[in-house]
Design an enzyme around this catalytic site. Structure first.
Site, short mmCIF file in Angstrom:
data_model
loop_
_atom_site.label_atom_id
_atom_site.label_comp_id
_atom_site.label_asym_id
_atom_site.label_seq_id
_atom_site.Cartn_x
_atom_site.Cartn_y
_atom_site.Cartn_z
N SER A 16 0.83 -1.21 0.00
CA SER A 16 0.00 0.00 0.00
C SER A 16 0.87 1.26 0.00
CB SER A 16 -0.95 0.01 1.20
OG SER A 16 -0.25 0.20 2.41
N HIS A 113 8.98 3.60 8.61
CA HIS A 113 8.81 2.80 9.82
C HIS A 113 7.58 3.29 10.57
CE1 HIS A 113 10.03 0.22 13.13
NE2 HIS A 113 9.78 1.22 13.95
N1 LIG Z 1 20.37 -2.44 7.62
C1 LIG Z 1 19.03 -2.16 7.69
N2 LIG Z 1 18.16 -2.95 7.03
C2 LIG Z 1 16.84 -2.63 7.06
C3 LIG Z 1 16.38 -1.51 7.81
C4 LIG Z 1 17.31 -0.69 8.48
O1 LIG Z 1 16.93 0.33 9.13
N3 LIG Z 1 18.64 -1.03 8.39
N4 LIG Z 1 15.02 -1.24 7.87
C5 LIG Z 1 14.25 -2.40 7.55
C6 LIG Z 1 12.80 -2.44 7.71
N5 LIG Z 1 12.44 -3.02 8.97
C7 LIG Z 1 11.97 -2.10 9.85
O2 LIG Z 1 11.68 -0.95 9.40
C8 LIG Z 1 12.66 -4.42 9.33
C9 LIG Z 1 12.89 -5.34 8.37
C10 LIG Z 1 13.16 -6.68 8.71
C11 LIG Z 1 13.18 -7.10 9.98
C12 LIG Z 1 13.49 -8.53 10.31
O3 LIG Z 1 13.53 -8.91 11.45
N6 LIG Z 1 13.76 -9.35 9.24
C13 LIG Z 1 14.18 -10.74 9.39
C14 LIG Z 1 13.34 -11.63 8.50
C15 LIG Z 1 11.92 -11.39 8.62
C16 LIG Z 1 11.18 -11.99 7.44
O4 LIG Z 1 11.79 -12.31 6.41
O5 LIG Z 1 9.97 -12.04 7.60
C17 LIG Z 1 15.58 -10.90 8.82
O6 LIG Z 1 15.98 -10.10 7.95
O7 LIG Z 1 16.20 -11.92 9.20
C18 LIG Z 1 12.93 -6.17 10.97
C19 LIG Z 1 12.67 -4.83 10.65
C20 LIG Z 1 14.62 -3.00 6.23
N7 LIG Z 1 15.96 -3.42 6.37
N1 LIG Z 2 9.71 -2.55 10.03
C1 LIG Z 2 9.21 -2.22 8.77
C2 LIG Z 2 7.75 -2.09 8.90
O1 LIG Z 2 7.17 -2.51 9.87
N2 LIG Z 2 7.17 -1.48 7.86
C3 LIG Z 2 5.74 -1.31 7.85
O2 LIG Z 2 5.15 -2.40 7.16
C4 LIG Z 2 3.92 -1.95 6.58
C5 LIG Z 2 3.93 -2.32 5.11
O3 LIG Z 2 2.66 -2.07 4.57
P1 LIG Z 2 2.48 -2.03 2.98
O4 LIG Z 2 3.11 -3.31 2.41
O5 LIG Z 2 1.00 -1.96 2.78
O6 LIG Z 2 3.20 -0.79 2.47
C6 LIG Z 2 3.87 -0.42 6.78
O7 LIG Z 2 3.05 -0.08 7.89
C7 LIG Z 2 5.32 -0.08 7.09
O8 LIG Z 2 5.49 1.07 7.92
#
Ligand SMILES: Nc1nc2c(c(=O)[nH]1)N[C@@H](CN(C=O)c1ccc(C(=O)N[C@@H](CCC(=O)O)C(=O)O)cc1)CN2
Ligand SMILES: NCC(=O)N[C@@H]1O[C@H](COP(=O)([O-])[O-])[C@@H](O)[C@H]1O
Length: 218
Positions: A16, A113
């Site tokens: 979205s 985020h």
């Molecule tokens: N180096 C960074 N990578 C990412 C960031 C960041 O700030 N620095 N932001 C994220 C997005 N995100 C939160 O906003 C987020 C993404 C992924 C995970 C997580 O725990 N991922 C696991 C797997 C989960 C899955 O595949 O379902 C993992 O990578 O092992 C937490 C927060 C994007 N990347």
């Molecule tokens: N940590 C990253 C995280 O939580 N991101 C969040 O995932 C959703 C994705 O929705 P979308 O696929 O409908 O855009 C959004 O709420 C975004 O802020």
């Protein structure tokens, strides 16, 4: 108008926020165009939505690379280069990116985020916000750094937290805000108004968070 920046959007699911960026970029004076959507999950619903707009899509399944994150990211980087992307927007992209990729794209890689960073880094931000009893919650668009959810903040928006809120009702209010915040923040970056200054971001000509993104004053 100067050359529009070529943006690739990375998703893992619904998409979205990706749609809000595609819709914003349809405006002729928007400083960016969405040239590619990439998902690390073949079943991401956002892929069909992007195809519906005629946007090129690609799937780079992280599972195909086992535990070799860099191999996954090299394939991702090659696909971004093939599309001529010079800005990358993470929109519900749920893979932790390694320092190799982050350093390669630093200053050209942004993420949204669902919280007012630095509060509530990580997952389940709405449940945790309610548990803490905060009265304002919201969303943040930031440049991505190697440390999760710690990159320089570009723009934020806030919403009130109501006594009757559940994680779903609060999440829905934040998501509506995200769909206005992300196009605004990408505009700031693509137009050059948002400038990285060490660990922070300065925004030229006007506030990073226009009134429309701040919860109504009581
Ligand atoms: N180096 C960074 N990578 C990412 C960031 C960041 O700030 N620095 N932001 C994220 C997005 N995100 C939160 O906003 C987020 C993404 C992924 C995970 C997580 O725990 N991922 C696991 C797997 C989960 C899955 O595949 O379902 C993992 O990578 O092992 C937490 C927060 C994007 N990347
Ligand atoms: N940590 C990253 C995280 O939580 N991101 C969040 O995932 C959703 C994705 O929705 P979308 O696929 O409908 O855009 C959004 O709420 C975004 O802020």
């Amino acid at each position: 108008m100067t050359e529009r920046r070529r943006v690739a959007v990375l998703i893992s699911g619904r998409g979205s926020n990706m749609v809000s960026l595609i819709e914003a970029a349809r405006a002729p004076d928007y400083p960016a165009e969405i040239v590619l959507v990439v998902s690390n999950r073949p079943d991401a619903a956002g892929l069909a939505r992007a195809e519906g707009y005629g946007i090129a899509t690609a799937v780079i399944d992280h599972k195909a690379y086992g535990r070799d994150r860099e191999a996954f990211e090299r394939a991702l980087d090659a696909r971004l280069a093939a599309a001529g992307a010079d800005l990358v927007a993470l929109a519900g992209f749920m893979r932790l990116l390694t320092p190799w990729f982050v350093e390669r794209w630093f200053g050209r890689l942004v993420n949204i985020h669902p919280a007012l960073l630095p509060a509530f880094k990580g997952l389940d931000t709405h449940e945790r916000a309610l548990a803490e009893g905060v009265k304002l919650h919201g969303a943040t668009v930031h440049f991505v750094s190697s440390e999760m959810d710690a990159g320089p903040i570009i723009a934020q928006g806030a919403v009130p937290v109501l006594d009757a809120d559940t994680p779903d009702s609060l999440g829905a209010r934040v998501l509506e805000l995200e769909h206005r915040l992300y196009p605004h923040a990408l505009d700031l970056v693509a137009s050059g108004r948002a400038r990285l200054a060490g660990r922070t971001v300065s925004v030229a000509d006007g506030p990073a968070a226009p009134g429309s993104l701040i919860a109504p004053a009581f």
